[in-house]
Design a protein around this motif. Structure first.
Motif, PDB file in Angstrom:
ATOM      1  N   THR A 186       1.190  -1.105  -0.060  1.00  0.00           N
ATOM      2  CA  THR A 186      -0.045   0.078   0.048  1.00  0.00           C
ATOM      3  C   THR A 186       0.851   1.209  -0.025  1.00  0.00           C
ATOM      4  N   TYR A 187       0.550   2.224  -0.826  1.00  0.00           N
ATOM      5  CA  TYR A 187       1.398   3.434  -0.994  1.00  0.00           C
ATOM      6  C   TYR A 187       0.348   4.862  -0.739  1.00  0.00           C
ATOM      7  N   VAL A 188       1.021   5.510   0.027  1.00  0.00           N
ATOM      8  CA  VAL A 188       0.232   6.934   0.320  1.00  0.00           C
ATOM      9  C   VAL A 188       0.907   7.982  -0.239  1.00  0.00           C
ATOM     10  N   HIS A 189       0.135   8.964  -0.538  1.00  0.00           N
ATOM     11  CA  HIS A 189       0.528  10.191  -1.243  1.00  0.00           C
ATOM     12  C   HIS A 189      -0.088  11.291  -0.622  1.00  0.00           C
ATOM     13  N   ALA A 190       0.803  12.394  -0.106  1.00  0.00           N
ATOM     14  CA  ALA A 190       0.070  13.386   0.577  1.00  0.00           C
ATOM     15  C   ALA A 190      -0.569  14.572  -0.132  1.00  0.00           C
ATOM     16  N   ILE A 191      -1.156  15.370   0.280  1.00  0.00           N
ATOM     17  CA  ILE A 191      -1.961  16.379  -0.429  1.00  0.00           C
ATOM     18  C   ILE A 191      -0.469  17.302  -0.950  1.00  0.00           C
ATOM     19  N   ASN A 192      -0.615  17.584  -2.158  1.00  0.00           N
ATOM     20  CA  ASN A 192       0.398  18.532  -2.557  1.00  0.00           C
ATOM     21  C   ASN A 192      -0.184  19.956  -3.286  1.00  0.00           C
ATOM     22  N   HIS A 193       0.275  20.857  -3.262  1.00  0.00           N
ATOM     23  CA  HIS A 193      -0.111  22.112  -3.832  1.00  0.00           C
ATOM     24  C   HIS A 193       0.763  22.674  -4.755  1.00  0.00           C
ATOM     25  N   HIS A 194       0.363  23.128  -5.879  1.00  0.00           N
ATOM     26  CA  HIS A 194       1.089  23.534  -7.189  1.00  0.00           C
ATOM     27  C   HIS A 194       1.969  24.516  -6.646  1.00  0.00           C
ATOM     28  N   ASN A 195       1.750  25.633  -6.156  1.00  0.00           N
ATOM     29  CA  ASN A 195       2.607  26.746  -5.850  1.00  0.00           C
ATOM     30  C   ASN A 195       3.683  27.412  -6.942  1.00  0.00           C
ATOM     31  N   PRO A 196       2.974  27.764  -8.211  1.00  0.00           N
ATOM     32  CA  PRO A 196       3.906  28.482  -9.053  1.00  0.00           C
ATOM     33  C   PRO A 196       4.187  29.789  -8.432  1.00  0.00           C
ATOM     34  N   MET A 197       5.123  30.419  -9.238  1.00  0.00           N
ATOM     35  CA  MET A 197       5.755  31.515  -8.374  1.00  0.00           C
ATOM     36  C   MET A 197       4.752  32.661  -8.587  1.00  0.00           C
ATOM     37  N   GLU A 198       3.963  32.783  -9.747  1.00  0.00           N
ATOM     38  CA  GLU A 198       3.017  33.822  -9.887  1.00  0.00           C
ATOM     39  C   GLU A 198       1.565  33.237  -9.434  1.00  0.00           C
ATOM     40  N   PRO A 199       1.074  34.010  -8.309  1.00  0.00           N
ATOM     41  CA  PRO A 199      -0.260  33.603  -7.927  1.00  0.00           C
ATOM     42  C   PRO A 199      -1.380  34.006  -9.110  1.00  0.00           C
ATOM     43  N   THR A 285      -6.422  27.554  -1.037  1.00  0.00           N
ATOM     44  CA  THR A 285      -7.738  27.245  -1.000  1.00  0.00           C
ATOM     45  C   THR A 285      -8.546  27.814  -1.845  1.00  0.00           C
ATOM     46  N   GLY A 286      -7.834  28.141  -3.201  1.00  0.00           N
ATOM     47  CA  GLY A 286      -8.593  28.857  -4.268  1.00  0.00           C
ATOM     48  C   GLY A 286      -8.343  28.143  -5.631  1.00  0.00           C
ATOM     49  N   VAL A 287      -7.228  27.336  -5.819  1.00  0.00           N
ATOM     50  CA  VAL A 287      -6.877  26.917  -6.919  1.00  0.00           C
ATOM     51  C   VAL A 287      -6.788  25.521  -7.192  1.00  0.00           C
ATOM     52  N   GLY A 288      -7.448  24.691  -6.469  1.00  0.00           N
ATOM     53  CA  GLY A 288      -7.339  23.220  -6.104  1.00  0.00           C
ATOM     54  C   GLY A 288      -5.722  22.495  -5.834  1.00  0.00           C
ATOM     55  N   HIS A 289      -5.796  21.393  -5.686  1.00  0.00           N
ATOM     56  CA  HIS A 289      -4.685  20.655  -5.178  1.00  0.00           C
ATOM     57  C   HIS A 289      -4.554  19.158  -5.625  1.00  0.00           C
ATOM     58  N   ARG A 290      -3.233  18.592  -5.506  1.00  0.00           N
ATOM     59  CA  ARG A 290      -3.174  16.970  -5.685  1.00  0.00           C
ATOM     60  C   ARG A 290      -3.620  16.422  -4.423  1.00  0.00           C
ATOM     61  N   GLU A 291      -4.602  15.530  -4.769  1.00  0.00           N
ATOM     62  CA  GLU A 291      -5.629  15.068  -3.676  1.00  0.00           C
ATOM     63  C   GLU A 291      -4.790  13.959  -2.702  1.00  0.00           C
ATOM     64  N   THR A 325     -10.814  12.430  -9.499  1.00  0.00           N
ATOM     65  CA  THR A 325      -9.872  11.756  -8.933  1.00  0.00           C
ATOM     66  C   THR A 325      -8.669  11.435 -10.050  1.00  0.00           C
ATOM     67  N   GLU A 326      -7.513  11.465  -9.847  1.00  0.00           N
ATOM     68  CA  GLU A 326      -6.390  11.276 -10.498  1.00  0.00           C
ATOM     69  C   GLU A 326      -6.842   9.570 -10.952  1.00  0.00           C
ATOM     70  N   MET A 358      -2.712  17.871 -11.495  1.00  0.00           N
ATOM     71  CA  MET A 358      -1.416  18.642 -11.145  1.00  0.00           C
ATOM     72  C   MET A 358      -0.286  17.768 -11.738  1.00  0.00           C
ATOM     73  N   ARG A 359       0.739  18.588 -12.264  1.00  0.00           N
ATOM     74  CA  ARG A 359       1.817  17.652 -13.140  1.00  0.00           C
ATOM     75  C   ARG A 359       1.796  16.396 -13.139  1.00  0.00           C
ATOM     76  N   ALA A 360       1.396  15.604 -14.287  1.00  0.00           N
ATOM     77  CA  ALA A 360       1.367  14.196 -14.416  1.00  0.00           C
ATOM     78  C   ALA A 360       0.227  13.640 -13.697  1.00  0.00           C
ATOM     79  N   PRO A 361      -0.903  14.154 -13.804  1.00  0.00           N
ATOM     80  CA  PRO A 361      -1.898  13.829 -12.941  1.00  0.00           C
ATOM     81  C   PRO A 361      -2.385  12.278 -13.161  1.00  0.00           C
TER      82      PRO A 361
END
Length: 776
Positions: A186-199, A285-291, A325-326, A358-361
């Motif tokens: 079993t493999y677990v993946h944390a929540i990730n946020h994209h965080n580009p330099m430009e908001p 909280t405004g533009v999504g995240h990797r689940e 979901t991915e 999120m990159r390579a979903p």
């Protein structure tokens, strides 16, 4: 048509490491990003967001806020003008999230917009937003699929109805039960946020009540235009969306989010252009995240290590309204030869906003499970990790039975192993040291599909020897301006400095967004198709011109290559497009064309008159193939046994991705993908408080991303690869490929260093120390 490596050609710049054409504008500050654009009368918007994740607004007191100087409007669910439609009323909603806040008093997730202040200055709007007092009636939220209150459900459809949540091929359970070798993990993946330099940012400009221009940080201006038109009940042509420069997106700017329409509605209400930029905290909280997600993979194999069964299940968190979901299982289904396969996804609704690509979903987290398990299988059998992959090498796509349009994965394995020195790897875990550091070597396979898309372009060739090329694409900052300038230069036989490529505007010909690795192949092909239209028109001029070497030739006997027309049977007899156009007396000539996947350059006829013949046959032939890019990552790590820190010290990536339009920008893309994947593997994790469903590290001080000190020199190579089916230039796209398999390569290197298998991302020092305390 030979695009690369043709000697003595007029331009021949496709494939070369041309410097970025947009570089000077960016380093001098001439490039204007969405938040930097202002028009006369621009005012500023600031969002007030909820502090609870579930409940309702009991009251909103704006009295103090409204007394601040320069306030033009304070909008809440009580007075914000309503759109003509909400997302749920639109049949084909083209975005990740179908919920629009500020339509009623309900709160569905923490950080949800509850008020929007518009003021003459940003400072005034920020101060007024802070003075708004919101009283809530809070309910206990659900924070994730792990919450005891959460109820898992089995969606029949995922990805907003575009893919089936159940896939079964063969009889995977029976094959697994009878397998000589079994492996389950079993493999677990944390929540990730994209965080580009430009908001994310929006500037909404109304001209009267029926004409709207929006300057938006968008990866897809066409999608934004369509959604705005639908929400506002306006004709598409009355809505213009402009995005000239983007400071990174990674998927979060590829969808449509509430702040955009809220800004547009407020701008109409105050009758002024309104600019709104999300804060860094609001980006969480405004533009999504990797689940957050959990996968279990059961792998059955013969005693020789040949796969007979793959059984995959997944649990993940979704929002109260959407089922996105991915699609992790897709990569598990197609990468290796396996006759029996199944996947089932389960989701739990929680009080979070809808997650997004999120990159390579799908491929990134899916490959972490698959490639880690493949290494476990190799270790169990005592064979080399590359060997286990070769024993299960898929000569065709087992997920659909189709042959590959092209595949250079074996070459990637071989060249990557040579560059990395794989033959010097110690296969015994925990036996290699550098001083007191444990050293390990790992590898993993990369792959990403070529997503079908199409777009249009316009080419205008001028008699003075320059050209303007237009397509409504976007440049994420990865080089679209540059590579399309190169394609245009070779198509027209002009130096790159004589080409002006324009993008990022819905007034330009429609093109796909930058996401899913579709832009490069589609836009390049549309430029080639538009150039063919120009060729055809100029050839007709030349064969009718007594002064042309091609006078009275049959157009079908004329070939165009790198801007020069010539007779197929006598290549010395010809002239350039510019020369023929210059004699005609016309100042310029224009062509347009549609580029799409499914008309390969080796099946394409490049005689102008015959260029588009038999297109249906070509598309049918192409659709009979599975189209993917492939690659291999090789990684060295050092693990501190006392502190549990993991440091990547060497990286090699070798990829086969069709025609490479620019070696420099492509290498940068692949390095960026590796860095992104290393961040996901070792440090990136958003924490959601289980009691309040609020993010507790929503800034770049506590959400850790890699910096220069975390990343070694990265060596990237591409193996030569021609794809005869995929599109006019054989371009596959590379934006996602560089990240797929990266986390697994790191995990496999950590196992080689320590003998401990890390199955939870990110692999932080506390997890490493805990693993080291356990028996091997």
């Amino acid at each position: 048509m030979e695009i690369q490596d043709k000697e003595n050609a007029p331009t021949n710049v496709v494939g070369k490491p041309l410097d970025r054409v947009d570089g000077p504008a960016k380093v001098t500050g001439a490039a204007r990003y969405s938040a930097e654009i202002s028009v006369p009368g621009t005012v500023h918007g600031v969002l007030k967001t909820s502090t609870i994740a579930k409940g309702r607004i009991a009251s909103i007191d704006t009295s103090k806020a409204s007394q601040e100087p320069g306030i033009l409007g304070i909008f809440t669910h009580q007075n914000l003008p309503k759109p003509a439609k909400t997302p749920k009323q639109i049949e084909k909603w083209r975005a990740a999230q179908s919920y629009l806040p500020m339509q009623d008093d309900q709160i569905q997730y923490a950080g949800q917009p509850v008020a929007l202040v518009v003021a003459e200055t940003l400072e005034a709007a920020t101060q007024a937003a802070a003075l708004i007092k919101v009283t809530y009636q809070a309910d206990a939220p659900i924070d994730s699929y792990l919450d005891p209150k959460a109820e898992l459900f089995d969606p029949q459809k995922i990805q907003q109805g575009k893919a089936d949540g159940h896939v079964v091929r063969g009889n995977p359970q029976q094959a697994y039960d009878g397998a000589a070798i079994k492996h389950e993990a079993t493999y677990v993946h944390a929540i990730n946020h994209h965080n580009p330099m430009e908001p994310a940012a929006t500037l909404a400009v109304w001209e009267g009540a029926d004409k709207l221009t929006v300057y938006e940080s968008s990866q897809n201006v066409t999608m934004h235009q369509g959604n705005l038109a639908e929400l506002l009940g306006m004709p598409r042509e009355q809505v213009r969306v402009v995005t000239k420069y983007i400071g990174g997106g990674f998927g979060c700017k590829g969808s449509f989010w509430p702040h955009t329409i809220l800004t547009v509605l407020a701008a109409r209400a105050v009758n002024r252009p309104v600019k709104l930029a999300l804060t860094r905290q609001q980006m969480f909280t405004g533009v999504g995240h990797r689940e957050d997600q959990e996968q279990t993979l059961r792998m059955g194999a013969t005693a020789e290590g040949k796969l007979v069964s793959l059984v995959h299940t997944k649990k993940a968190t979704t929002s109260p309204w959407d089922n996105y979901t991915e699609s992790n299982g897709k990569v598990i289904d197609m990468l290796y030869a396996c006759p029996n396969y199944s996947t089932v996804y389960e989701l739990a609704r929680a009080n979070v906003m809808t997650s997004v690509w999120m990159r390579a979903p799908g491929e990134a987290p899916g490959s972490f499970a698959l490639e880690s398990s493949m290494d476990d299988l190799a270790n169990q059998l005592g064979i080399d990790p590359i060997e286990i992959r070769l024993r299960n090498y898929a000569e065709h796509d087992h997920s659909n039975g189709k042959p590959w349009s092209s595949k250079s994965l074996k070459q990637c394995y071989k060249r990557g192993a040579e560059l990395f020195g794989w033959d010097k790897r110690n296969p015994q875990p925990g036996q290699n040291r550098r001083g007191r550091m444990l050293v390990g070597h790992g590898m993993a396979t990369a792959t990403y599909p070529v997503h079908s898309s199409q777009g249009t372009a316009r080419v205008r060739l001028f008699a003075d020897g320059h050209a303007v090329v237009e397509a409504g694409a976007t440049d994420l900052g990865t080089g679209t301006y540059t590579v399309m300038t190169q394609v245009s230069a070779d198509a027209l036989g002009l130096p790159p400095d004589k080409i002006r490529f324009e993008l990022g505007d819905t007034r330009l010909p429609t093109a796909p967004g930058s996401g899913g690795s579709v832009a490069a192949g589609t836009v390049a092909s549309s430029i080639m198709a538009a150039a063919q239209d120009v060729w055809e028109k100029v050839v007709k001029m030349a064969v009718a011109d007594k002064k042309s070497p091609l006078y009275k030739a049959r157009p079908a006997d004329v070939k165009v290559e790198l801007g020069r027309m010539f007779l197929v049977k006598n290549p010395q007899k010809g002239e350039t497009l510019v020369a023929a156009l210059g004699r005609s007396g016309q100042p310029d000539i224009e062509g347009s064309g549609t580029g799409k996947y499914g008309a390969g350059y080796e099946t394409q006829k490049f005689s102008p008159i015959e260029a588009n013949e038999n297109s249906d046959d070509k598309e049918k032939k192409a659709s009979g193939h599975s189209m993917h890019s492939f690659g291999a990552h090789f990684c060295e790590v050092e693990v501190d046994p006392d502190l549990g820190t993991i440091r990547v010290t060497r990286w090699v990536g070798v990829h086969g991705a069709g025609t490479i339009l620019n070696r420099k920008t492509a290498s940068s893309q692949m390095s960026g993908g590796a860095i992104y994947g290393i961040g996901s593997a070792l440090m990136e994790e958003t924490f959601r408080d289980p009691n309040y469903a609020r993010y507790t590290n929503s800034d770049l001080a506590s959400y850790h991303v890699p910096v220069n000190a975390d990343i070694p020199d990265i060596q990237i190579e591409f193996v030569p690869e021609k794809d005869p089916y995929i599109n006019l230039l054989g371009v596959k796209g590379i934006g996602e490929l560089g990240m797929v398999g990266v986390a697994a390569a790191v995990a496999n290197a950590v196992f080689n260093a320590t003998g401990r298998r890390m199955r939870s991302l990110p692999m932080t020092p506390d997890k490493m120390l805990e693993a080291l305390r356990l028996p091997a």
